[in-house]
Design an enzyme around this catalytic site. Structure first.
Site, PDB file in Angstrom:
ATOM      1  N   LYS A 444       4.248   9.746   1.792  1.00  0.00           N
ATOM      2  CA  LYS A 444       4.467   8.341   1.455  1.00  0.00           C
ATOM      3  C   LYS A 444       4.209   8.167  -0.037  1.00  0.00           C
ATOM      4  CE  LYS A 444       3.228   3.572   2.516  1.00  0.00           C
ATOM      5  NZ  LYS A 444       2.422   2.645   3.359  1.00  0.00           N
ATOM      6  N   ASP A 446       4.080   5.924  -3.155  1.00  0.00           N
ATOM      7  CA  ASP A 446       3.891   4.510  -3.468  1.00  0.00           C
ATOM      8  C   ASP A 446       4.019   4.264  -4.979  1.00  0.00           C
ATOM      9  OD1 ASP A 446       3.384   1.826  -3.002  1.00  0.00           O
ATOM     10  OD2 ASP A 446       1.560   2.177  -1.865  1.00  0.00           O
ATOM     11  N   PHE A 447       4.144   2.986  -5.329  1.00  0.00           N
ATOM     12  CA  PHE A 447       4.303   2.569  -6.729  1.00  0.00           C
ATOM     13  C   PHE A 447       3.875   1.106  -6.779  1.00  0.00           C
ATOM     14  CE2 PHE A 447       6.715   0.739 -10.241  1.00  0.00           C
ATOM     15  CZ  PHE A 447       6.644   1.703 -11.235  1.00  0.00           C
ATOM     16  N   ASN A 448       2.639   0.866  -7.273  1.00  0.00           N
ATOM     17  CA  ASN A 448       2.027  -0.449  -7.093  1.00  0.00           C
ATOM     18  C   ASN A 448       1.947  -1.310  -8.345  1.00  0.00           C
ATOM     19  OD1 ASN A 448       1.195  -0.910  -4.266  1.00  0.00           O
ATOM     20  ND2 ASN A 448       0.139   1.044  -4.538  1.00  0.00           N
ATOM     21  N   ASP A 514       4.500  -4.769   2.739  1.00  0.00           N
ATOM     22  CA  ASP A 514       3.124  -4.587   3.186  1.00  0.00           C
ATOM     23  C   ASP A 514       2.746  -5.618   4.239  1.00  0.00           C
ATOM     24  OD1 ASP A 514       2.745  -2.469   1.479  1.00  0.00           O
ATOM     25  OD2 ASP A 514       1.803  -3.655  -0.103  1.00  0.00           O
TER      26      ASP A 514
END
Length: 695
Positions: A444, A446-448, A514
């Site tokens: 997974k 991600d890029f927040n 989310d």
């Protein structure tokens, strides 16, 4: 000129055709017709050669790709400046190459003044109704050029009665909200300046004539994982022109003498069956992009909402044992597994398993998970770095920065300049190393945070930061898929902030939001499926209450909802009762029976989350199995208590003379199409899974 008589070329899709022509003056290409097979046999519905007071001929013409010399007033796709600041690049036709059997066309134009050369490329992949378009630019002149606007294509749509635009807006936890704009005149623009597609808008637009909302529908989507823009403008003559491509958020692009630049691909799609039909066109295309990797995805469990940052071997194994008993196939450890990651203020960049959490070693922990019959998955966010990390202490120059200006932290982290070769090599080496070192079958990514600083440390000359970041991101994904073909990669960006056609060709799954609350998620998935195929839709069953719609829903509702794509669980299953676990195991078993149809089936969207009827129909490729997932969207305390009739779900694509069986019930195809499949809601029954078999 080759491949066509009198400068006319046609590209044919499975059910559609796209025809362009070269006017006698040779300054641009024009659309002749775009629609079902045979639509080009007749006068063009978009051509215009009448008076244009206070405009130029190009401003009113259905130009395929326009410079500011072609369309100085109504919107150019390409605007170029010379070193002295002059504009108005004007093209002339050079040559064309047409491969009608291969669905390809390349038309070359050149500007004799600046030496700029442009190749307009078209491709219609076999079996689809999508036309891919992109432009290759070469500066054959002696001086540098600056691209002030660098769009990839213009798409022209006949809207004589006004344009009805459909788009998807949102924010974090509220992505993919489907909405519609009635555009009588003027322009409508969506886009992102964040260095990613973003949460605010989806790089997708649909256009219909206002008088025929269920008929011909045209769609445009941008295959670019950076900043982008789509603008639709309707003129007074009834033509809506859609411009799509990059948004140059950091200013003009430099194109030195001798340099080449390929602009991002954009795709156009057409359907005769409204938004629902257009969704199926996109689904078929994305399944083609997946290629051999288009297989039913495993049922997964993700530990984030159960343990958050409190990750250790004991807590994770307790979850994994229960998940395995439920029938889960992949166990994913989310954020919190690496050194120093006790909260979101530290740890990013130092991708070493925390020995305090895994005292027997990470290898031993993974082996125990694998011993339960589960594939192992891991969360990473390799493009970001925490200020309090070893990586940032050693390489502070690796983050985006503007010299003399403070950095902007978002979620307590900075963004690595992935366009730098050494950074790209570090990111690739980190992930590749994890996959080689450990038995990982699911990733997974991600890029927040978006990019805030439009600069590179060290005061280097202007560079295409957006282009370099995206290019290296794509290369890393491609290298990982080549070297680790068994690993499934999920693309996440704080939810659905990184979903575009370029990522659909490189990632196996998208995390759309989310927000996992049931009615909130129903609206998110409804929008998502208009632009994306079910195999890309990761959806979890959780205990989360609604953020935007807090009405309670049953565990059954949550499972049926998550079955609309790739089924996952994110609840703290340690606290589920034996009855809940038994019910969950039953739903997982049923999902495994239908996921082949969900993955490969033809999708019909029935109603919507704001309507009394809301369902998704999946019909198997052999037309013998129909799966219907249905949800109750209203209040839960009224149904079944007062006189009412079942909600009817009109199904599509069935054989009217055929017979379809659901348990002891039998329906004709005509009944299911004209009257609809009946579903009844009660306070304890708010969702349903119906599987119909052709008798």
């Amino acid at each position: 000129m080759s491949g066509a008589e009198h400068g006319r070329w046609t590209l044919r899709g499975a059910h559609t055709e796209y025809t362009v022509t070269l006017p006698a003056h040779g300054r641009w290409l024009e659309l002749h017709a775009w629609g079902p097979h045979g639509v080009g046999e007749g006068p063009s519905p978009v051509a215009y050669d009448g008076p244009v007071p206070f405009l130029t001929a190009g401003d009113a013409a259905p130009v395929e790709y326009a410079t500011d010399a072609d369309r100085p007033f109504t919107g150019a796709d390409l605007v170029v400046e010379t070193e002295s600041g002059n504009r108005r690049v004007g093209f002339g036709f050079v040559e064309a190459a047409h491969d009608p059997d291969g669905g390809a066309l390349a038309v070359t134009f050149a500007d004799p003044v600046t030496g700029l050369r442009a190749v307009l490329r078209y491709a219609v992949p076999a079996g689809t109704d999508v036309v891919r378009r992109w432009v290759e630019l070469t500066n054959t002149g002696t001086g540098p050029l600056r691209l002030v606007r660098a769009g990839s294509a213009g798409f022209c749509v006949p809207t004589p009665h006004g344009a009805l635009l459909s788009h998807q807006w949102g924010q974090w936890a509220q992505e993919f909200q489907l909405d519609h704009v009635d555009l009588g005149h003027g322009a409508f623009t969506i886009g992102s300046s964040q260095g990613v597609p973003g949460h605010l808008h989806v790089p997708w637009l649909a256009v219909r004539d206002r008088a025929e909302p269920d008929g011909s529908t045209w769609g445009v989507s941008v295959a670019w994982t950076g900043s982008w823009e789509i603008t639709a403008e309707r003129d007074t003559g009834g033509l809506t022109r859609v411009r799509a491509g990059r948004r140059l958020a950091d200013g003009p692009l430099e194109l030195p003498a001798g340099a080449e630049l390929t602009l991002p691909e954009v795709a156009g799609a057409y359907s005769t069956d409204g938004l629902d039909g257009l969704a199926r066109v996109w689904h078929r295309y994305q399944r083609l992009l997946a290629g051999e990797r288009l297989t039913p995805r495993p049922v997964l469990y993700n530990s984030w909402e159960a343990t958050y940052f409190d990750v250790d071997a004991d807590s994770q194994l307790a979850l994994a044992r229960i998940a395995a008993d439920l029938g889960v196939e992949t166990f994913v450890v989310d954020d919190g597994w690496f050194l120093g990651r006790v909260d979101d203020t530290t740890g990013l960049g130092d991708w070493t398993p925390d020995p305090a959490g895994f005292p027997d070693g990470f290898d031993a922990f993974i082996a125990e998970v694998r011993g339960l019959g589960l594939r192992f998955g891991l969360w990473v966010e390799p493009e970001c770095v925490s200020p309090r990390s070893r990586l940032y202490a050693e390489h502070p120059d690796w983050v985006y920065a503007v010299e003399g200006r403070p950095l902007t932290p978002i979620r307590n982290q900075y963004l690595l300049d992935l366009g730098r070769p050494e950074v790209a090599e570090f990111v690739h080496g980190t992930i590749d190393g994890l996959l080689r070192r450990y038995d990982i079958g699911y990733l997974k990514w991600d890029f927040n945070r978006p990019r805030t600083e439009p600069g590179r440390a060290g005061g280097e000359k202007p560079v295409d930061l957006d282009g370099a970041h995206v290019a290296n991101l794509h290369r890393i994904y491609e290298r990982l898929r080549r070297d680790h073909p068994e690993v499934l990669i999920e693309s996440c960006a704080g939810g659905g902030g990184r979903t575009d056609l370029a990522m659909a060709a490189r990632a196996d799954i998208f995390w759309p939001s989310d927000n996992t609350a049931p009615l909130d998620r129903l609206a998110i998935q409804h929008g998502f499926l208009h632009a994306n195929a079910p195999h890309l839709l990761s959806s979890w069953v959780t205990d989360a209450p609604g953020i935007f719609d807090p009405r309670p829903r049953s565990l059954a509702f949550r499972f049926v909802l998550a079955m609309a794509g790739v089924l996952g669980i994110g609840a703290d299953i340690r606290h589920w009762t034996p009855e809940q676990r038994a019910e969950a195991a039953g739903w997982i078993a049923r999902y495994k029976e239908i996921r082949e149809v969900v993955t490969h089936g033809e999708v019909h969207l029935v109603g919507g989350p704001d309507q009394a009827r809301c369902a998704v129909q999946y019909t198997s490729p052999d037309r013998r199995t129909v799966v219907v997932l249905a949800w109750h969207t209203g209040r839960s305390d009224g149904p079944g208590l007062l006189p009412s009739r079942p909600v009817r779900l009109p199904l599509r694509g069935l054989d009217a003379d055929g017979t379809y069986r659901h348990g002891d019930r039998r329906y004709s195809g005509a009944h299911l199409t004209a009257v609809g499949l009946p579903v009844g809601w009660t306070p304890t029954h708010d969702a349903d899974l119906v599987v119909l078999h052709r008798a």
